[in-house]
Design a protein around this motif. Structure first.
Motif, PDB file in Angstrom:
ATOM      1  N   GLY A   8      32.930 -12.372  27.411  1.00  0.00           N
ATOM      2  CA  GLY A   8      31.409 -12.005  27.413  1.00  0.00           C
ATOM      3  C   GLY A   8      30.470 -13.102  27.339  1.00  0.00           C
ATOM      4  O   GLY A   8      30.652 -13.796  26.404  1.00  0.00           O
ATOM      5  N   LEU A   9      29.607 -13.409  28.262  1.00  0.00           N
ATOM      6  CA  LEU A   9      28.521 -14.150  28.029  1.00  0.00           C
ATOM      7  C   LEU A   9      27.251 -13.640  27.673  1.00  0.00           C
ATOM      8  O   LEU A   9      26.347 -14.244  27.175  1.00  0.00           O
ATOM      9  CB  LEU A   9      28.410 -15.075  29.412  1.00  0.00           C
ATOM     10  CG  LEU A   9      29.584 -15.866  29.987  1.00  0.00           C
ATOM     11  CD1 LEU A   9      29.289 -16.364  31.301  1.00  0.00           C
ATOM     12  CD2 LEU A   9      30.158 -16.985  28.743  1.00  0.00           C
ATOM     13  N   ARG A  10      27.030 -12.500  28.194  1.00  0.00           N
ATOM     14  CA  ARG A  10      26.063 -11.748  28.061  1.00  0.00           C
ATOM     15  C   ARG A  10      26.002 -10.388  28.275  1.00  0.00           C
ATOM     16  O   ARG A  10      26.900  -9.875  29.008  1.00  0.00           O
ATOM     17  CB  ARG A  10      24.707 -12.173  29.105  1.00  0.00           C
ATOM     18  CG  ARG A  10      23.505 -11.654  28.821  1.00  0.00           C
ATOM     19  CD  ARG A  10      22.595 -12.157  30.072  1.00  0.00           C
ATOM     20  NE  ARG A  10      21.133 -11.576  29.577  1.00  0.00           N
ATOM     21  CZ  ARG A  10      20.327 -11.763  30.233  1.00  0.00           C
ATOM     22  NH1 ARG A  10      20.123 -12.837  31.274  1.00  0.00           N
ATOM     23  NH2 ARG A  10      19.037 -10.998  30.153  1.00  0.00           N
ATOM     24  N   ILE A  11      25.532  -9.481  27.309  1.00  0.00           N
ATOM     25  CA  ILE A  11      25.802  -7.806  27.337  1.00  0.00           C
ATOM     26  C   ILE A  11      24.041  -7.245  27.490  1.00  0.00           C
ATOM     27  O   ILE A  11      23.591  -7.696  26.550  1.00  0.00           O
ATOM     28  CB  ILE A  11      26.506  -7.395  26.299  1.00  0.00           C
ATOM     29  CG1 ILE A  11      27.810  -7.778  26.321  1.00  0.00           C
ATOM     30  CG2 ILE A  11      26.561  -5.750  26.466  1.00  0.00           C
ATOM     31  CD1 ILE A  11      28.967  -7.715  24.997  1.00  0.00           C
ATOM     32  N   VAL A  12      23.901  -6.246  28.389  1.00  0.00           N
ATOM     33  CA  VAL A  12      22.620  -5.970  28.637  1.00  0.00           C
ATOM     34  C   VAL A  12      22.858  -4.370  28.431  1.00  0.00           C
ATOM     35  O   VAL A  12      23.561  -3.638  29.159  1.00  0.00           O
ATOM     36  CB  VAL A  12      22.023  -6.233  29.869  1.00  0.00           C
ATOM     37  CG1 VAL A  12      20.806  -5.499  29.999  1.00  0.00           C
ATOM     38  CG2 VAL A  12      21.775  -7.793  30.057  1.00  0.00           C
ATOM     39  N   TYR A  13      22.153  -3.755  27.561  1.00  0.00           N
ATOM     40  CA  TYR A  13      22.059  -2.238  27.349  1.00  0.00           C
ATOM     41  C   TYR A  13      20.595  -1.747  27.776  1.00  0.00           C
ATOM     42  O   TYR A  13      19.809  -2.479  27.657  1.00  0.00           O
ATOM     43  CB  TYR A  13      22.068  -1.925  25.714  1.00  0.00           C
ATOM     44  CG  TYR A  13      23.488  -2.079  25.294  1.00  0.00           C
ATOM     45  CD1 TYR A  13      24.285  -1.034  25.120  1.00  0.00           C
ATOM     46  CD2 TYR A  13      23.851  -3.218  24.593  1.00  0.00           C
ATOM     47  CE1 TYR A  13      25.406  -1.060  24.453  1.00  0.00           C
ATOM     48  CE2 TYR A  13      25.122  -3.356  23.931  1.00  0.00           C
ATOM     49  CZ  TYR A  13      25.731  -2.350  23.947  1.00  0.00           C
ATOM     50  OH  TYR A  13      26.879  -2.440  23.237  1.00  0.00           O
ATOM     51  N   THR A  14      20.757  -0.656  28.899  1.00  0.00           N
ATOM     52  CA  THR A  14      19.610   0.090  29.112  1.00  0.00           C
ATOM     53  C   THR A  14      19.731   1.486  28.440  1.00  0.00           C
ATOM     54  O   THR A  14      20.760   2.064  28.753  1.00  0.00           O
ATOM     55  CB  THR A  14      19.624  -0.013  30.662  1.00  0.00           C
ATOM     56  OG1 THR A  14      19.436  -1.330  31.125  1.00  0.00           O
ATOM     57  CG2 THR A  14      18.099   0.814  31.149  1.00  0.00           C
ATOM     58  N   ILE A  15      19.021   1.795  27.907  1.00  0.00           N
ATOM     59  CA  ILE A  15      18.790   3.373  27.159  1.00  0.00           C
ATOM     60  C   ILE A  15      17.724   4.172  27.949  1.00  0.00           C
ATOM     61  O   ILE A  15      16.393   3.643  27.592  1.00  0.00           O
ATOM     62  CB  ILE A  15      18.745   3.088  25.672  1.00  0.00           C
ATOM     63  CG1 ILE A  15      19.864   2.292  25.111  1.00  0.00           C
ATOM     64  CG2 ILE A  15      18.822   4.358  24.997  1.00  0.00           C
ATOM     65  CD1 ILE A  15      19.792   1.933  23.634  1.00  0.00           C
ATOM     66  N   GLU A  16      17.991   4.941  28.418  1.00  0.00           N
ATOM     67  CA  GLU A  16      16.813   5.943  28.832  1.00  0.00           C
ATOM     68  C   GLU A  16      17.305   7.661  28.345  1.00  0.00           C
ATOM     69  O   GLU A  16      18.275   7.842  28.195  1.00  0.00           O
ATOM     70  CB  GLU A  16      16.931   6.239  30.270  1.00  0.00           C
ATOM     71  CG  GLU A  16      16.898   4.661  31.111  1.00  0.00           C
ATOM     72  CD  GLU A  16      17.126   4.977  32.496  1.00  0.00           C
ATOM     73  OE1 GLU A  16      15.975   5.328  33.129  1.00  0.00           O
ATOM     74  OE2 GLU A  16      18.092   4.537  33.074  1.00  0.00           O
ATOM     75  N   TYR A  17      16.183   8.126  27.861  1.00  0.00           N
ATOM     76  CA  TYR A  17      16.520   9.626  27.234  1.00  0.00           C
ATOM     77  C   TYR A  17      14.947  10.264  27.497  1.00  0.00           C
ATOM     78  O   TYR A  17      13.750   9.777  27.664  1.00  0.00           O
ATOM     79  CB  TYR A  17      16.679   9.572  25.834  1.00  0.00           C
ATOM     80  CG  TYR A  17      15.739   8.954  24.695  1.00  0.00           C
ATOM     81  CD1 TYR A  17      14.999   9.635  24.044  1.00  0.00           C
ATOM     82  CD2 TYR A  17      15.655   7.455  24.492  1.00  0.00           C
ATOM     83  CE1 TYR A  17      14.138   9.147  23.054  1.00  0.00           C
ATOM     84  CE2 TYR A  17      14.823   7.160  23.435  1.00  0.00           C
ATOM     85  CZ  TYR A  17      14.000   7.920  22.938  1.00  0.00           C
ATOM     86  OH  TYR A  17      12.993   7.281  21.958  1.00  0.00           O
ATOM     87  N   PHE A  18      15.203  11.452  27.490  1.00  0.00           N
ATOM     88  CA  PHE A  18      14.128  12.461  28.031  1.00  0.00           C
ATOM     89  C   PHE A  18      14.421  13.752  27.280  1.00  0.00           C
ATOM     90  O   PHE A  18      15.617  14.055  26.944  1.00  0.00           O
ATOM     91  CB  PHE A  18      13.529  12.332  29.210  1.00  0.00           C
ATOM     92  CG  PHE A  18      14.994  12.498  30.367  1.00  0.00           C
ATOM     93  CD1 PHE A  18      14.942  13.696  30.966  1.00  0.00           C
ATOM     94  CD2 PHE A  18      15.646  11.429  30.799  1.00  0.00           C
ATOM     95  CE1 PHE A  18      16.148  13.884  31.836  1.00  0.00           C
ATOM     96  CE2 PHE A  18      16.556  11.627  31.543  1.00  0.00           C
ATOM     97  CZ  PHE A  18      16.817  12.947  32.293  1.00  0.00           C
TER      98      PHE A  18
END
Length: 105
Positions: free
Chosen positions: A95-105
């Protein structure tokens, strides 16, 4: 590529310099947490959910996972979408980079 053996061995196979291998604690990182059941909710140990990375990266990931769990536990009727993208050295599970996207509603 299917991860097998130790994360340190995977890092070595990916070309990490010996000096860096020796001064770093390597671990298999779950992109979607083991405690969350992995990407499908029941099989966290699948190859597409694992990358070799540092213990420091794993600690930061656990911080993010804790935030996600807090959002869900504190809001019973919340809808939450978690997207995790890992950029790895081509042909490896490093792993060189890990990106999280969190969306909640």
């Amino acid at each position: 590529m299917n991860p097998s053996g130790s994360a340190r061995a995977a890092a070595a196979q990916a070309g990490v310099a010996p000096a860096e291998l020796d001064k770093t604690n390597w671990e298999w990182l779950h992109l979607v947490a083991f405690s969350m059941g992995g990407p499908d909710g029941s099989k966290p140990q699948q190859p597409d959910n694992l990358v070799a990375g540092t213990s420091a990266a794993n600690a930061r990931m656990m911080d993010i996972e804790g935030i996600v769990k807090d959002i869900v536990w504190e809001n019973e009727d919340v809808t939450l979408w978690l997207t995790v993208e890992a950029m790895c050295k081509p042909g490896t599970h490093l792993g060189l980079r890990i990106v999280y996207t969190i969306e909640y509603f």
